[in-house]
Design a protein around this motif. Structure first.
Motif, short mmCIF file in Angstrom:
data_model
loop_
_atom_site.label_atom_id
_atom_site.label_comp_id
_atom_site.label_asym_id
_atom_site.label_seq_id
_atom_site.Cartn_x
_atom_site.Cartn_y
_atom_site.Cartn_z
N GLY A 21 10.87 6.58 2.59
CA GLY A 21 10.23 7.45 2.66
C GLY A 21 10.10 8.48 1.69
N GLN A 65 7.59 4.73 5.31
CA GLN A 65 8.05 5.71 6.16
C GLN A 65 6.76 6.54 6.43
N ASP A 84 1.35 1.08 9.80
CA ASP A 84 1.69 1.54 8.31
C ASP A 84 0.42 1.88 7.37
#
Length: 281
Positions: A21, A65, A84
């Motif tokens: 992330g 993320q 995603d």
């Protein structure tokens, strides 16, 4: 556009950052191959113009993320992980493309892409447009006076064959493997264009240049859905692609009769209202 580093070492670093992330809102996937096709680079170009930052190329071999942007191009089939991809203006290559569920779908290239996503059970809004239609908004510095009567925009697979053609004065051969701004400037310098490249048509429409869709000389991927998708988004009947035999005739400056410049305002408004990068002025 600033050069984006892409090699095995940087890929390893980017995958680590994406998994943890740490890419922020800069992770983006686009088709990256040699020779470079300017249409595939419209997404990262727009990101940099709108945000002032470079996007980070994410090769989709791992999940992020925060989500990975999918923008210009027939790249939805390249999604590798459900929930995603953040989709803004992407499309299908063929009507039966297999696509995994996006994280968010803000806008798609056209109704054919919308129908495919809905057939797969995914939500998809009635917002359409190829991001290339925004080029004239973020790069208006092109010449307003046409310097060429006709521009020929062959798909990059055909470029070697076209370089062997003797062109008449006033005819411009536009190389789609050049950078985005250079191709856009050359398209805008023409009174009319003929294109077997989807983004040759899209960018012609962005700058109000009438364009005619032509078949490529060599085979290209897909079943033509990407072209029809674009025309349906503009609410015009998709034309039948002119046979590739017309290229040589028009190289002698017989300006095509069936070139058109559709009204792009609805698609431009949809793209602007859904742009995930920030406001477009």
């Amino acid at each position: 556009m600033t050069e984006i580093i892409h090699n095995k070492k940087s890929d390893k670093v980017m995958r680590f950052l994406g998994r943890n992330g740490l890419l922020g809102r800069r992770a983006m996937f686009w088709s990256w191959y040699i020779p470079r096709n300017f249409g595939d680079w419209i997404g990262p170009y727009l990101f940099e113009k709108i945000t002032g930052k470079r996007p980070v190329y994410h090769d989709v071999s791992s999940r992020t993320q925060g989500g990975c942007y999918f923008t210009a191009g027939s790249i939805l089939r390249r999604i590798r992980f459900e929930d995603d991809a953040i989709v803004w203006g992407s499309g299908i290559m063929s009507a039966d493309d297999e696509v995994l569920r996006p994280r968010r779908t803000l806008c798609v290239r056209g109704p054919l892409t919308q129908q495919r996503l809905q057939d797969l059970g995914f939500e998809c809004p009635d917002r359409f447009g190829d991001p290339g239609l925004l080029l004239s908004r973020v790069y208006p510095q092109v010449s307003v006076t046409a310097t060429h009567r006709l521009g020929l925009i062959p798909h990059f697979v055909d470029l070697p064959a076209f370089r062997e053609i003797d062109l008449a004065a006033g005819v411009k051969l536009i190389d789609v493997t050049q950078p985005v701004e250079k191709v856009a400037s050359q398209i805008a310098s023409c009174e009319v264009t003929m294109s077997s490249s989807l983004h040759g048509l899209v960018v012609s429409h962005a700058y109000g240049v009438p364009s005619m869709w032509c078949e490529p000389v060599a085979a290209i991927h897909g079943d033509g859905s990407k072209f029809r998708d674009h025309f349906h988004a503009l609410r015009v009947a998709p034309p039948v692609a002119a046979p590739n035999s017309v290229w040589r005739d028009h190289a002698t400056l017989r300006v095509p009769d069936h070139a058109s410049a559709p009204d792009i305002r609805r698609c431009v408004n949809d793209l602007i209202s859904t742009c995930p990068f920030g406001p477009i002025r």
